[in-house]
Design a protein around this motif. Structure first.
Motif, PDB file in Angstrom:
ATOM      1  N   LEU A 172       0.817  -1.212   0.000  1.00 41.64           N
ATOM      2  CA  LEU A 172       0.000   0.000   0.000  1.00 41.64           C
ATOM      3  C   LEU A 172       0.853   1.265   0.000  1.00 41.64           C
ATOM      4  N   GLU A 173       1.743   1.358   0.952  1.00 41.14           N
ATOM      5  CA  GLU A 173       2.529   2.570   1.108  1.00 41.14           C
ATOM      6  C   GLU A 173       3.686   2.626   0.116  1.00 41.14           C
ATOM      7  N   GLN A 174       4.327   1.473  -0.139  1.00 44.31           N
ATOM      8  CA  GLN A 174       5.459   1.444  -1.058  1.00 44.31           C
ATOM      9  C   GLN A 174       5.011   1.827  -2.472  1.00 44.31           C
ATOM     10  N   THR A 207      -8.239   2.799  -4.136  1.00 40.25           N
ATOM     11  CA  THR A 207      -7.425   2.667  -2.919  1.00 40.25           C
ATOM     12  C   THR A 207      -6.093   3.375  -3.124  1.00 40.25           C
ATOM     13  N   ARG A 208      -5.481   3.108  -4.280  1.00 44.86           N
ATOM     14  CA  ARG A 208      -4.206   3.762  -4.612  1.00 44.86           C
ATOM     15  C   ARG A 208      -4.373   5.280  -4.656  1.00 44.86           C
ATOM     16  N   THR A 209      -5.517   5.760  -5.162  1.00 42.52           N
ATOM     17  CA  THR A 209      -5.753   7.199  -5.221  1.00 42.52           C
ATOM     18  C   THR A 209      -5.697   7.817  -3.831  1.00 42.52           C
ATOM     19  N   ALA A 210      -6.347   7.180  -2.860  1.00 42.24           N
ATOM     20  CA  ALA A 210      -6.317   7.692  -1.489  1.00 42.24           C
ATOM     21  C   ALA A 210      -4.900   7.701  -0.941  1.00 42.24           C
ATOM     22  N   MET A 211      -4.149   6.636  -1.202  1.00 41.85           N
ATOM     23  CA  MET A 211      -2.788   6.539  -0.689  1.00 41.85           C
ATOM     24  C   MET A 211      -1.860   7.546  -1.377  1.00 41.85           C
ATOM     25  N   VAL A 212      -1.996   7.697  -2.697  1.00 39.46           N
ATOM     26  CA  VAL A 212      -1.138   8.642  -3.423  1.00 39.46           C
ATOM     27  C   VAL A 212      -1.489  10.080  -3.053  1.00 39.46           C
ATOM     28  N   ALA A 213      -2.785  10.356  -2.855  1.00 37.24           N
ATOM     29  CA  ALA A 213      -3.179  11.698  -2.411  1.00 37.24           C
ATOM     30  C   ALA A 213      -2.529  12.030  -1.078  1.00 37.24           C
ATOM     31  N   ARG A 214      -2.448  11.053  -0.193  1.00 36.69           N
ATOM     32  CA  ARG A 214      -1.770  11.272   1.087  1.00 36.69           C
ATOM     33  C   ARG A 214      -0.294  11.592   0.864  1.00 36.69           C
ATOM     34  N   GLU A 215       0.342  10.879  -0.071  1.00 38.11           N
ATOM     35  CA  GLU A 215       1.749  11.137  -0.376  1.00 38.11           C
ATOM     36  C   GLU A 215       1.943  12.523  -0.987  1.00 38.11           C
ATOM     37  N   SER A 411      -0.608  -3.561   5.097  1.00 40.58           N
ATOM     38  CA  SER A 411      -0.630  -2.780   6.329  1.00 40.58           C
ATOM     39  C   SER A 411      -0.352  -1.308   6.056  1.00 40.58           C
ATOM     40  N   THR A 412      -1.052  -0.448   6.792  1.00 40.44           N
ATOM     41  CA  THR A 412      -0.777   0.987   6.754  1.00 40.44           C
ATOM     42  C   THR A 412      -0.368   1.494   8.124  1.00 40.44           C
ATOM     43  N   GLY A 413      -0.108   0.593   9.058  1.00 38.12           N
ATOM     44  CA  GLY A 413       0.266   1.019  10.398  1.00 38.12           C
ATOM     45  C   GLY A 413      -0.870   1.645  11.164  1.00 38.12           C
ATOM     46  N   GLN A 414      -2.118   1.249  10.820  1.00 42.76           N
ATOM     47  CA  GLN A 414      -3.271   1.839  11.488  1.00 42.76           C
ATOM     48  C   GLN A 414      -3.481   1.305  12.903  1.00 42.76           C
ATOM     49  N   GLY A 415      -2.737   0.292  13.264  1.00 44.73           N
ATOM     50  CA  GLY A 415      -2.903  -0.256  14.601  1.00 44.73           C
ATOM     51  C   GLY A 415      -3.025  -1.762  14.562  1.00 44.73           C
ATOM     52  N   ARG A 416      -2.773  -2.388  15.659  1.00 42.65           N
ATOM     53  CA  ARG A 416      -2.781  -3.846  15.720  1.00 42.65           C
ATOM     54  C   ARG A 416      -4.163  -4.392  15.400  1.00 42.65           C
ATOM     55  N   GLY A 417      -4.206  -5.307  14.406  1.00 44.51           N
ATOM     56  CA  GLY A 417      -5.454  -5.967  14.085  1.00 44.51           C
ATOM     57  C   GLY A 417      -6.455  -5.103  13.354  1.00 44.51           C
ATOM     58  N   ALA A 418      -6.066  -3.898  12.946  1.00 42.64           N
ATOM     59  CA  ALA A 418      -7.014  -3.002  12.285  1.00 42.64           C
ATOM     60  C   ALA A 418      -7.294  -3.487  10.872  1.00 42.64           C
ATOM     61  N   TYR A 419      -8.574  -3.422  10.463  1.00 42.00           N
ATOM     62  CA  TYR A 419      -8.883  -3.737   9.069  1.00 42.00           C
ATOM     63  C   TYR A 419      -8.591  -2.506   8.224  1.00 42.00           C
ATOM     64  N   LEU A 420      -8.455  -2.736   6.934  1.00 38.84           N
ATOM     65  CA  LEU A 420      -8.015  -1.678   6.048  1.00 38.84           C
ATOM     66  C   LEU A 420      -9.161  -0.743   5.669  1.00 38.84           C
ATOM     67  N   ASN A 421      -8.976   0.539   5.923  1.00 41.80           N
ATOM     68  CA  ASN A 421      -9.911   1.583   5.512  1.00 41.80           C
ATOM     69  C   ASN A 421      -9.103   2.828   5.189  1.00 41.80           C
ATOM     70  N   VAL A 422      -9.014   3.170   3.890  1.00 44.34           N
ATOM     71  CA  VAL A 422      -8.209   4.322   3.477  1.00 44.34           C
ATOM     72  C   VAL A 422      -9.063   5.563   3.231  1.00 44.34           C
ATOM     73  N   ALA A 423     -10.371   5.469   3.428  1.00 48.31           N
ATOM     74  CA  ALA A 423     -11.234   6.638   3.236  1.00 48.31           C
ATOM     75  C   ALA A 423     -10.820   7.833   4.098  1.00 48.31           C
ATOM     76  N   PRO A 424     -10.359   7.624   5.331  1.00 46.26           N
ATOM     77  CA  PRO A 424      -9.936   8.789   6.127  1.00 46.26           C
ATOM     78  C   PRO A 424      -8.829   9.623   5.474  1.00 46.26           C
ATOM     79  N   TYR A 425      -8.000   9.002   4.621  1.00 48.70           N
ATOM     80  CA  TYR A 425      -6.963   9.773   3.945  1.00 48.70           C
ATOM     81  C   TYR A 425      -7.579  10.764   2.957  1.00 48.70           C
ATOM     82  N   ILE A 426      -8.690  10.379   2.341  1.00 51.93           N
ATOM     83  CA  ILE A 426      -9.384  11.300   1.445  1.00 51.93           C
ATOM     84  C   ILE A 426      -9.970  12.454   2.246  1.00 51.93           C
TER      85      ILE A 426
END
Length: 500
Positions: A172-174, A207-215, A411-426
């Motif tokens: 995700l992040e790489q 998903t990539r759009t949210a991650m790249v927008a964060r970058e 993983s995005t480092g959101q926390g132990r056991g966290a499921y993936l949700n990238v909407a907050p980055y948007i």
């Protein structure tokens, strides 16, 4: 050999230096050494009519080399750009990619927005055998924006060099970091830092759009402001696609899709697909969600009422629904809806039907909405890139590459056991950029990325609703396959870009 070198940007764990040169041929990754890579730039000047306007443009395929901090080439990224000629820095630039992870940009490029498109049936029939005509695409967005299609590492013709550790790029992040760097360097090379900028993708590409927008927007230096995010067949919150025991949201967000598919195939009656979908939305988020959350405490009378309404909306029998404990997975639905006709329905597009080896199983043998279109797209991108644009390589084009998915770090480092949700980055990008807007396009018959799941993701806290636009289409995951919806998608995005 003519070499054009751009500014190097030191960002994180590796240095990316793009080299542009005319190469005689590409080479397979297994034979490439650090000193052997001669990146290609292939350019053709063309004209076409898009959105009713005649446009002269330059089509350019470029290889960009990503290097480690010790100068070792690690990855070669291919971009295909369509830029109005002469260059106009006031025009918007739209950066696009597909999903997967592992999918090349062929789908959006040869199906929706590129200057040429592949002709395949619009009515959910199989694309058959070649030849597949390449047609002028008046629905391309070249009248309102320059277009840059990006194939991330492991997709399309892009690749990792022989000794590169996949973990440095497949995640995700790489992946987002690499794509953001390609965008920054394209802006450098083309003098477009002050142009309006749009970023978007399809499926995992959202998903990539949210991650790249964060970058791009979240950096403390070299920030890249964006005007809009364009999401097509959106998947941001992955809980909605995993029917693991105890995760009831997977059943809630797919119910409106089931109602739409049942309506399309004549299993339920309604004035329109919009009408049955709205009924299913209200039932899903209300009585159905409430019943599922009650678990074994659900009273018999309430269970019976929910079961009856569920049967009416989905076209499935109450007996079947009772045996499934009201929880029908998408895979089971593909097989069960038209079992009486000996047919299965598609995952990417429920309008498509197929026949399995037998009719007794619980899940389909394959997805008829994928094998019904894939050959045409693969032929189109290879013909366009190799024969028309002159890109030379012995590599196979990876329309759906396996290697990224096999090695992907989720993983995005959101926390132990966290499921993936990238909407907050948007939401964060929108709160930090008061003019950033979001366009969301969804097909009613798409089970891969359900439209109700996209609504659920984008309507939660932290996302300014006055800057989010939802549009819907009477097709599936790649709604642009249907001629009417390709034209509508083009009009909708064209209006979104012009509205800035």
């Amino acid at each position: 050999m003519i070499v054009r070198t751009l500014a190097a940007l030191v960002l994180g764990t590796f240095l990316m230096v793009p080299h542009a040169a005319i190469a005689q041929a590409g080479k397979p990754a297994a034979s490439e050494k650090a000193g052997d890579i001669e990146p290609q730039v292939r350019t053709r000047t063309m004209t076409g009519t898009f959105g009713g306007q005649r446009v002269s443009y330059r089509a350019t395929m470029t290889e960009t080399v990503l290097e480690s901090d010790d100068g070792k080439p690690e990855a070669v990224i291919v971009t295909t750009s369509y830029v109005k000629d002469p260059r106009d820095a006031s025009r918007p630039v739209f950066f696009l990619f597909n999903g997967g992870p592992g999918s090349g940009s062929v789908w959006l490029q040869m199906g929706a927005f590129g200057p040429k498109r592949v002709a395949i049936p619009s009515d959910a029939r199989d694309d058959g055998a070649p030849p597949y005509p390449l047609l002028d695409n008046p629905d391309s967005l070249l009248d309102v924006a320059d277009l840059v299609f990006i194939d991330p590492p492991g997709t399309g013709f892009s690749y990792l060099t022989r000794d590169t550790n996949p973990k440095k790029y497949y995640g995700l992040e790489q992946d987002a970091e690499a794509v953001a760097k390609v965008i920054r360097l394209w802006l450098n090379d083309n003098g477009r830092w002050n142009s309006p900028k749009y970023l978007g993708g399809e499926s995992y590409g959202t998903t990539r759009t949210a991650m790249v927008a964060r970058e791009l927007e979240g950096g403390t230096y070299n920030d890249v402001g964006l005007n809009g995010l364009i999401l097509i067949s959106t998947i941001l919150d992955f809980a909605g696609r995993e029917p693991t025991p105890g995760n009831e949201m997977a059943y809630v967000v797919t119910l409106p899709n089931m109602a739409a598919a049942a309506y399309y195939h004549g299993k339920v009656q309604a004035p329109s697909v919009e009408a049955i979908v709205e009924e299913a939305r209200q039932f899903a988020i209300g009585p159905f969600a409430s019943a599922l959350l009650k678990g074994q405490d659900l009273p018999d009378a309430e269970r019976a009422a929910v079961r009856a309404e569920l049967a009416r909306l989905t076209g499935l029998s109450e007996r079947y629904l009772d045996q499934a404990d009201l929880r029908v997975t998408s895979q089971r639905f593909y097989k069960e809806l038209l079992r009486d006709r000996g047919l299965t329905i598609g995952r990417l597009d429920a309008r498509y039907t197929g026949r399995d080896f037998d009719n007794a199983g619980e899940t389909p043998d394959n997805d008829p909405s994928f094998y019904g279109i894939d050959a045409g797209y693969t032929a189109a991108i290879n013909s366009w890139a190799r024969d028309t644009l002159g890109f030379e390589t012995t590599r196979e084009y990876q329309s759906i590459g396996r290697e990224p998915g096999r090695n992907w770090e989720w993983s995005t480092g959101q926390g132990r056991g966290a499921y993936l949700n990238v909407a907050p980055y948007i939401g964060q990008a929108m709160r930090q950029n008061s003019q950033l807007r979001v366009f969301n396009a969804q097909g009613y018959y798409d089970f891969a990325t359900p439209f109700f799941g996209a609504e659920y993701s984008l309507k939660r806290m932290g996302i300014p609703q006055d800057r989010v636009e939802f549009q819907y289409y009477d097709a599936g995951h790649m709604m642009y396959i249907r001629d009417e919806d390709r034209a509508k998608l083009s009009r909708d995005i064209r209006a979104f870009i012009r509205a800035r």
